[in-house]
Design an enzyme around this catalytic site. Structure first.
Site, short mmCIF file in Angstrom:
data_model
loop_
_atom_site.label_atom_id
_atom_site.label_comp_id
_atom_site.label_asym_id
_atom_site.label_seq_id
_atom_site.Cartn_x
_atom_site.Cartn_y
_atom_site.Cartn_z
N ASP A 7 10.65 -22.50 57.49
CA ASP A 7 12.06 -22.24 57.26
C ASP A 7 12.26 -20.76 57.58
O ASP A 7 11.29 -20.00 57.63
CB ASP A 7 12.40 -22.56 55.79
CG ASP A 7 13.85 -22.31 55.45
OD1 ASP A 7 14.72 -22.69 56.26
OD2 ASP A 7 14.12 -21.75 54.38
N ASP A 9 15.34 -18.34 56.36
CA ASP A 9 15.86 -17.52 55.26
C ASP A 9 15.10 -17.81 53.97
O ASP A 9 15.00 -18.95 53.54
CB ASP A 9 17.36 -17.79 55.06
CG ASP A 9 18.18 -17.48 56.32
OD1 ASP A 9 17.73 -16.63 57.11
OD2 ASP A 9 19.25 -18.09 56.49
N SER A 16 20.23 -14.51 51.26
CA SER A 16 21.43 -14.00 50.60
C SER A 16 22.34 -15.17 50.25
O SER A 16 22.53 -16.06 51.08
CB SER A 16 22.18 -13.04 51.54
OG SER A 16 23.48 -12.78 51.04
N ASP A 17 22.88 -15.15 49.04
CA ASP A 17 23.84 -16.19 48.64
C ASP A 17 25.10 -16.10 49.49
O ASP A 17 25.86 -17.06 49.60
CB ASP A 17 24.19 -16.07 47.15
CG ASP A 17 23.02 -16.45 46.26
OD1 ASP A 17 22.14 -17.22 46.71
OD2 ASP A 17 22.97 -15.97 45.11
N PHE A 19 24.94 -15.57 52.71
CA PHE A 19 24.47 -15.90 54.05
C PHE A 19 24.09 -14.64 54.82
O PHE A 19 24.61 -13.57 54.57
CB PHE A 19 25.50 -16.71 54.87
CG PHE A 19 25.84 -18.05 54.27
CD1 PHE A 19 25.15 -19.19 54.67
CD2 PHE A 19 26.83 -18.16 53.31
CE1 PHE A 19 25.47 -20.42 54.11
CE2 PHE A 19 27.15 -19.38 52.75
CZ PHE A 19 26.47 -20.52 53.16
N ARG A 57 30.58 -23.57 58.45
CA ARG A 57 31.59 -23.06 57.51
C ARG A 57 32.51 -22.04 58.15
O ARG A 57 33.45 -21.55 57.54
CB ARG A 57 30.92 -22.41 56.31
CG ARG A 57 30.15 -23.35 55.45
CD ARG A 57 29.32 -22.58 54.43
NE ARG A 57 28.37 -23.45 53.78
CZ ARG A 57 28.20 -23.52 52.48
NH1 ARG A 57 28.90 -22.75 51.67
NH2 ARG A 57 27.31 -24.33 51.97
N CYS A 89 20.15 -26.56 62.11
CA CYS A 89 21.30 -27.42 61.87
C CYS A 89 22.49 -26.50 61.63
O CYS A 89 22.49 -25.73 60.67
CB CYS A 89 21.09 -28.31 60.65
SG CYS A 89 22.60 -29.17 60.14
N ARG A 100 20.49 -31.93 58.97
CA ARG A 100 20.51 -31.01 57.84
C ARG A 100 19.43 -31.39 56.83
O ARG A 100 19.43 -32.49 56.28
CB ARG A 100 21.89 -31.01 57.17
CG ARG A 100 21.97 -29.98 56.05
CD ARG A 100 23.41 -29.78 55.57
NE ARG A 100 23.43 -28.96 54.38
CZ ARG A 100 23.30 -27.65 54.37
NH1 ARG A 100 23.15 -26.99 55.49
NH2 ARG A 100 23.31 -26.97 53.24
N ASP A 126 11.24 -22.44 51.03
CA ASP A 126 11.50 -21.89 49.70
C ASP A 126 12.43 -22.78 48.89
O ASP A 126 12.81 -22.43 47.78
CB ASP A 126 12.10 -20.48 49.80
CG ASP A 126 13.49 -20.48 50.41
OD1 ASP A 126 13.74 -21.27 51.34
OD2 ASP A 126 14.33 -19.69 49.96
#
Length: 177
Positions: A7, A9, A16-17, A19, A57, A89, A100, A126
């Protein structure tokens, strides 16, 4: 041929929350790039499989995602490492796509592109969705405690036999030992 799926991030770079939305926000986790370089030097093929719902998004476009990944590839090259592929994805979390994670579509794309069976291949992530996607195609799950890993480690839905390590460098130490 030794193969590993990572993976991005929370495994290679800090998460980061909000992104990672630009190359300037991309910051490697200490030791992660050197760990990938060590895998390369030991004959491993290293591939990334990453959910990037920020695209879906509308937080950033494909050009920005390519720039972020470009920064990662450049930083990796500076320590003698490389990636054999980056699969992602781009869809939002509410998408019905099959790529996803935790769905196995990205991993099936990797199998098809490289003509490999990922059964028994290490997958390092993670989050629970990384482990579940890997389990769906028979990967050997490795959870790192960086990123969301600390929260994920106690999840009762973790696939049986998930290996848990502090970070990517520790996983690579174990794999190369």
């Amino acid at each position: 041929m030794k193969f590993i799926v990572l993976d991005r991030d929370g495994v290679i770079n800090k998460d980061s929350d909000q992104f990672i939305k630009s190359p300037e926000e991309w910051e490697p986790i200490p030791g992660s790039l050197e760990a990938i370089a060590r895998l390369n030097q030991s004959g491993w093929r290293v591939v990334i499989a990453s959910n990037q719902s920020g695209v879906g998004r509308g937080l950033f476009g494909m050009d920005m995602l390519n720039a972020i990944n470009g920064r990662m590839v450049e930083a990796l090259a500076q320590v003698g490492g490389r990636l054999d592929g980056i699969f992602f994805c781009p869809h939002a979390a509410d998408s019905t796509c099959d790529c996803r994670k935790p769905k196995p579509g990205l991993l099936k794309q990797i199998e098809s592109r490289f003509n490999v069976d990922l059964g028994g291949v290490p997958i390092v992530g993670d989050s629970l969705r990384d482990m579940q996607a890997g389990a769906a195609v028979g990967c050997e799950p490795y959870l790192v405690l960086t990123g969301k890993g600390e929260k994920t480690r106690d999840d009762p839905a973790l696939p049986p036999g998930t290996h848990i390590y502090p970070d990517l460098a520790a996983v690579v130490d174990a794999l190369l030992d």
